[in-house]
Scaffold this motif. Structure first.
Motif, PDB file in Angstrom:
ATOM      1  N   MET A   1       0.831  -1.205   0.000  1.00  0.00           N
ATOM      2  CA  MET A   1       0.000   0.000   0.000  1.00  0.00           C
ATOM      3  C   MET A   1       0.870   1.262   0.000  1.00  0.00           C
ATOM      4  O   MET A   1       0.608   2.216  -0.710  1.00  0.00           O
ATOM      5  CB  MET A   1      -0.919  -0.022   1.224  1.00  0.00           C
ATOM      6  N   HIS A   2       1.949   1.214   0.817  1.00  0.00           N
ATOM      7  CA  HIS A   2       2.830   2.393   0.873  1.00  0.00           C
ATOM      8  C   HIS A   2       3.506   2.623  -0.470  1.00  0.00           C
ATOM      9  O   HIS A   2       3.628   3.754  -0.938  1.00  0.00           O
ATOM     10  CB  HIS A   2       3.863   2.192   1.976  1.00  0.00           C
ATOM     11  N   ARG A   3       3.945   1.518  -1.128  1.00  0.00           N
ATOM     12  CA  ARG A   3       4.590   1.662  -2.437  1.00  0.00           C
ATOM     13  C   ARG A   3       3.614   2.237  -3.462  1.00  0.00           C
ATOM     14  O   ARG A   3       3.974   3.080  -4.275  1.00  0.00           O
ATOM     15  CB  ARG A   3       5.097   0.298  -2.893  1.00  0.00           C
ATOM     16  N   LEU A   4       2.351   1.797  -3.402  1.00  0.00           N
ATOM     17  CA  LEU A   4       1.347   2.318  -4.328  1.00  0.00           C
ATOM     18  C   LEU A   4       1.102   3.803  -4.076  1.00  0.00           C
ATOM     19  O   LEU A   4       0.957   4.602  -5.008  1.00  0.00           O
ATOM     20  CB  LEU A   4       0.053   1.519  -4.160  1.00  0.00           C
ATOM     21  N   PHE A   5       1.131   4.212  -2.798  1.00  0.00           N
ATOM     22  CA  PHE A   5       0.909   5.617  -2.456  1.00  0.00           C
ATOM     23  C   PHE A   5       2.036   6.493  -2.999  1.00  0.00           C
ATOM     24  O   PHE A   5       1.790   7.555  -3.565  1.00  0.00           O
ATOM     25  CB  PHE A   5       0.801   5.742  -0.929  1.00  0.00           C
ATOM     26  N   VAL A   6       3.259   6.024  -2.864  1.00  0.00           N
ATOM     27  CA  VAL A   6       4.392   6.817  -3.343  1.00  0.00           C
ATOM     28  C   VAL A   6       4.351   6.966  -4.859  1.00  0.00           C
ATOM     29  O   VAL A   6       4.599   8.033  -5.401  1.00  0.00           O
ATOM     30  CB  VAL A   6       5.719   6.161  -2.890  1.00  0.00           C
ATOM     31  N   ASN A   7       3.984   5.879  -5.556  1.00  0.00           N
ATOM     32  CA  ASN A   7       4.008   5.923  -7.007  1.00  0.00           C
ATOM     33  C   ASN A   7       2.850   6.734  -7.588  1.00  0.00           C
ATOM     34  O   ASN A   7       2.962   7.305  -8.652  1.00  0.00           O
ATOM     35  CB  ASN A   7       3.975   4.501  -7.573  1.00  0.00           C
ATOM     36  N   ASP A   8       1.693   6.734  -6.884  1.00  0.00           N
ATOM     37  CA  ASP A   8       0.512   7.356  -7.454  1.00  0.00           C
ATOM     38  C   ASP A   8       0.300   8.797  -7.018  1.00  0.00           C
ATOM     39  O   ASP A   8      -0.483   9.513  -7.631  1.00  0.00           O
ATOM     40  CB  ASP A   8      -0.735   6.537  -7.071  1.00  0.00           C
ATOM     41  N   PRO A  10       1.270  12.365  -7.118  1.00  0.00           N
ATOM     42  CA  PRO A  10       2.207  13.216  -7.885  1.00  0.00           C
ATOM     43  C   PRO A  10       2.908  14.238  -7.005  1.00  0.00           C
ATOM     44  O   PRO A  10       4.068  14.573  -7.254  1.00  0.00           O
ATOM     45  CB  PRO A  10       1.301  13.876  -8.924  1.00  0.00           C
ATOM     46  N   THR A  11       2.224  14.745  -5.963  1.00  0.00           N
ATOM     47  CA  THR A  11       2.854  15.738  -5.093  1.00  0.00           C
ATOM     48  C   THR A  11       4.026  15.140  -4.344  1.00  0.00           C
ATOM     49  O   THR A  11       5.112  15.731  -4.277  1.00  0.00           O
ATOM     50  CB  THR A  11       1.821  16.302  -4.104  1.00  0.00           C
ATOM     51  N   LEU A  12       3.800  13.954  -3.768  1.00  0.00           N
ATOM     52  CA  LEU A  12       4.873  13.300  -3.025  1.00  0.00           C
ATOM     53  C   LEU A  12       6.018  12.907  -3.953  1.00  0.00           C
ATOM     54  O   LEU A  12       7.199  13.042  -3.600  1.00  0.00           O
ATOM     55  CB  LEU A  12       4.319  12.077  -2.300  1.00  0.00           C
ATOM     56  N   ARG A  13       5.662  12.418  -5.133  1.00  0.00           N
ATOM     57  CA  ARG A  13       6.706  12.042  -6.086  1.00  0.00           C
ATOM     58  C   ARG A  13       7.538  13.254  -6.493  1.00  0.00           C
ATOM     59  O   ARG A  13       8.774  13.176  -6.574  1.00  0.00           O
ATOM     60  CB  ARG A  13       6.062  11.388  -7.308  1.00  0.00           C
ATOM     61  N   ALA A  15       7.980  15.975  -4.695  1.00  0.00           N
ATOM     62  CA  ALA A  15       8.777  16.375  -3.533  1.00  0.00           C
ATOM     63  C   ALA A  15      10.025  15.511  -3.406  1.00  0.00           C
ATOM     64  O   ALA A  15      11.121  16.013  -3.107  1.00  0.00           O
ATOM     65  CB  ALA A  15       7.930  16.276  -2.262  1.00  0.00           C
ATOM     66  N   VAL A  16       9.883  14.217  -3.635  1.00  0.00           N
ATOM     67  CA  VAL A  16      11.047  13.321  -3.574  1.00  0.00           C
ATOM     68  C   VAL A  16      12.065  13.696  -4.647  1.00  0.00           C
ATOM     69  O   VAL A  16      13.283  13.720  -4.404  1.00  0.00           O
ATOM     70  CB  VAL A  16      10.590  11.855  -3.732  1.00  0.00           C
ATOM     71  N   ILE A  17      11.584  14.019  -5.859  1.00  0.00           N
ATOM     72  CA  ILE A  17      12.491  14.400  -6.944  1.00  0.00           C
ATOM     73  C   ILE A  17      13.228  15.688  -6.602  1.00  0.00           C
ATOM     74  O   ILE A  17      14.447  15.805  -6.809  1.00  0.00           O
ATOM     75  CB  ILE A  17      11.700  14.553  -8.255  1.00  0.00           C
ATOM     76  N   VAL A  18      12.503  16.688  -6.053  1.00  0.00           N
ATOM     77  CA  VAL A  18      13.134  17.960  -5.697  1.00  0.00           C
ATOM     78  C   VAL A  18      14.187  17.760  -4.617  1.00  0.00           C
ATOM     79  O   VAL A  18      15.298  18.302  -4.689  1.00  0.00           O
ATOM     80  CB  VAL A  18      12.064  18.974  -5.249  1.00  0.00           C
ATOM     81  N   ILE A  19      13.856  16.969  -3.598  1.00  0.00           N
ATOM     82  CA  ILE A  19      14.817  16.706  -2.520  1.00  0.00           C
ATOM     83  C   ILE A  19      16.048  15.992  -3.069  1.00  0.00           C
ATOM     84  O   ILE A  19      17.193  16.325  -2.718  1.00  0.00           O
ATOM     85  CB  ILE A  19      14.154  15.885  -1.400  1.00  0.00           C
ATOM     86  N   ALA A  20      15.838  15.022  -3.957  1.00  0.00           N
ATOM     87  CA  ALA A  20      16.968  14.302  -4.547  1.00  0.00           C
ATOM     88  C   ALA A  20      17.847  15.234  -5.371  1.00  0.00           C
ATOM     89  O   ALA A  20      19.091  15.143  -5.316  1.00  0.00           O
ATOM     90  CB  ALA A  20      16.453  13.151  -5.411  1.00  0.00           C
ATOM     91  N   LEU A  21      17.237  16.154  -6.125  1.00  0.00           N
ATOM     92  CA  LEU A  21      18.019  17.100  -6.917  1.00  0.00           C
ATOM     93  C   LEU A  21      18.833  18.031  -6.022  1.00  0.00           C
ATOM     94  O   LEU A  21      20.015  18.297  -6.293  1.00  0.00           O
ATOM     95  CB  LEU A  21      17.090  17.919  -7.821  1.00  0.00           C
TER      96      LEU A  21
END
Length: 351
Positions: A1-8, A10-13, A15-21
Motif C-alpha cells: 500500500m505504501h509503495r502504491l501511495f508513493v508511485n501514485d 504526484p505531489t509526493l513524487r 517532492a522526492v524528486i526535488v529533494i533528490a536534486l
C-alpha cells in the motif's frame, strides 16, 4: 500500500524528486574538486569520441585509440605551455612596472574620489549638516603572491590526474557504458531507443564542438594577425590563448581582455596600452553577433534562456570548469530527453 501511495501521489513524487536534486547538487558543490574534472573529462570524451572512432576504423584497438587521443591532447597542452613560456617570463620580469602602472591608476581614482568627497563635505557644511569624517583611500590590495600559487599546485596536479584517468577510461569503455545504461534505464523494449539517444547526444555534442572550434580558431587567427600588425610580443600565443578561453562564455573573453590589457601596459605607452584589448573586444563582438549565430544556429538550436540559465548555474557550481561544460551538458541532457531541436526542427519522436 505504501509503495502504491508513493508511485501514485504526484505531489509526493515531485517532492522526492526535488529533494533528490537538491541533495545531488549539494554533493556536486561540496565535491567539486573531484566531480568537476571528472565531468569535464566525460564531456571532453563525448566531444572526442568521433576522433576515437576514426582511429578504430583505421585498425587501432579501443585501448590504443583511447591512449592515442589522450596522448595527443596532453601533448597539445604541453606545446601550448611551451609557446606561452616566453610571454609568462616577460610578464614576470615586467611585474614591478605593471604594479607601478596599476598603483598610479588607483592613485588617480583615489584623488578623484577624495575630490568628490571634499565637494560633498562643502555642500553639507553649506546646508548646515554635520560634517562627515574623511576616510583615507588605500592603495588597494596587493597582487596574489607566488606562494599561494605554489600551494595550489598539488590540487591542480591531482585534478589533472583525475581528468586524464577519467577521460582515458571513458573513451575505453563508453560503448559498453551506453549499452549498460540503455538496459538499466528502461524496459527491454526501450533499450534500442535509449541507445539511439546516447548516440544522438554524442553526435550533437561533437557537431557543436566542431562548430565552436571553427569559430574560435577563426577568432584566434584574426586576433593574432591584428596583434602582429601592432607589434605586440607573442601575438600567436595570445591568439591560441584567446581561441581556447573563448570556449568559456563570458569568463573566457573577460580573462583574455584583462590579459591583453596587462600585455599592452608592458609593451606600449600612452593610449596604445588600450589597443590590444580593444582589438579583441571588437573581434569578439563580431564573432558573437554574426559568426556564432550563423554557424552554431544551423547545427544546434537551443533556447537562449536555457543556455543562459545553464551557464549561470554551472559557473556558480564549479567556476570556469562549469562554464566550459555548461552548453555541452545542456545539449546532452536535451538529446537524451529527445526534445532537442536540430536545424530548427524539433524531434517529435520522443516524449
Amino acid at each position: 500500500m505504501h509503495r502504491l501511495f508513493v508511485n501514485d501521489d504526484p505531489t509526493l513524487r515531485m517532492a522526492v524528486i526535488v529533494i533528490a536534486l537538491i541533495l545531488s547538487f549539494a554533493a556536486l558543490k561540496i565535491g567539486g574538486d573531484i566531480f568537476a574534472p571528472m565531468t569535464l573529462a566525460i564531456v571532453t570524451g563525448v566531444m572526442l569520441a568521433p576522433v576515437t572512432d576514426v582511429f578504430e576504423r583505421i585498425g587501432f584497438s579501443t585501448g590504443l585509440a583511447a591512449s592515442t587521443v589522450l596522448i595527443l591532447g596532453v601533448s597539445a597542452i604541453g606545446i601550448l605551455a611551451i609557446l606561452a613560456e616566453p610571454v609568462i617570463w616577460q610578464i614576470a620580469e615586467e611585474l614591478p612596472r605593471i604594479q607601478y602602472e596599476l598603483r598610479s591608476i588607483i592613485a588617480e581614482f583615489s584623488n578623484l574620489i577624495r575630490g568628490l568627497q571634499e565637494i560633498n563635505r562643502e555642500v553639507e557644511a553649506a546646508l548646515g549638516a554635520a560634517p562627515t569624517p574623511a576616510k583615507d583611500a588605500g592603495e588597494g590590495g596587493s597582487l596574489p603572491s607566488i606562494t599561494s600559487a605554489l600551494f595550489m599546485a598539488p590540487l591542480v596536479l591531482a585534478q589533472a590526474l583525475v581528468f586524464c584517468g577519467t577521460l582515458f577510461f571513458f573513451l575505453l569503455t563508453r560503448k559498453g557504458m551506453y549499452a549498460w545504461l540503455s538496459l538499466w534505464i528502461g524496459t527491454p523494449d526501450d533499450t534500442a531507443d535509449i541507445l539511439r539517444r546516447f548516440t544522438n547526444a554524442e553526435r550533437l555534442v561533437a557537431r557543436y564542438f566542431l562548430a565552436i572550434s571553427s569559430i574560435n580558431a577563426g577568432l584566434g587567427a584574426a586576433l593574432g594577425g591584428a596583434l602582429l600588425l601592432i607589434n605586440l610580443p607573442g601575438p600567436f600565443v595570445w591568439a591560441t590563448v584567446a581561441a581556447l578561453l573563448n570556449f568559456v562564455l563570458y569568463v573566457g573573453p573577460m580573462t583574455v581582455t584583462a590579459g591583453l590589457l596587462v600585455a599592452g601596459i608592458v609593451a606600449f605607452d600612452d593610449l596604445m596600452v588600450l589597443a590590444p584589448p580593444a582589438i579583441f573586444l571588437a573581434l569578439n563582438m563580431l564573432e558573437a553577433q554574426f559568426a556564432t549565430p550563423a554557424l552554431v544556429g544551423r547545427h544546434i538550436s537551443v533556447n537562449p534562456l536555457l543556455i543562459f540559465v545553464s551557464l549561470v548555474f554551472w559557473l556558480w557550481l564549479w567556476g570556469p570548469i562549469g562554464g566550459i561544460i555548461a552548453i555541452p551538458v545542456l545539449v546532452i541532457a536535451l538529446a537524451l530527453l529527445d526534445i532537442f531541436a536540430v536545424d530548427g526542427e524539433p524531434d517529435k519522436s520522443g516524449p
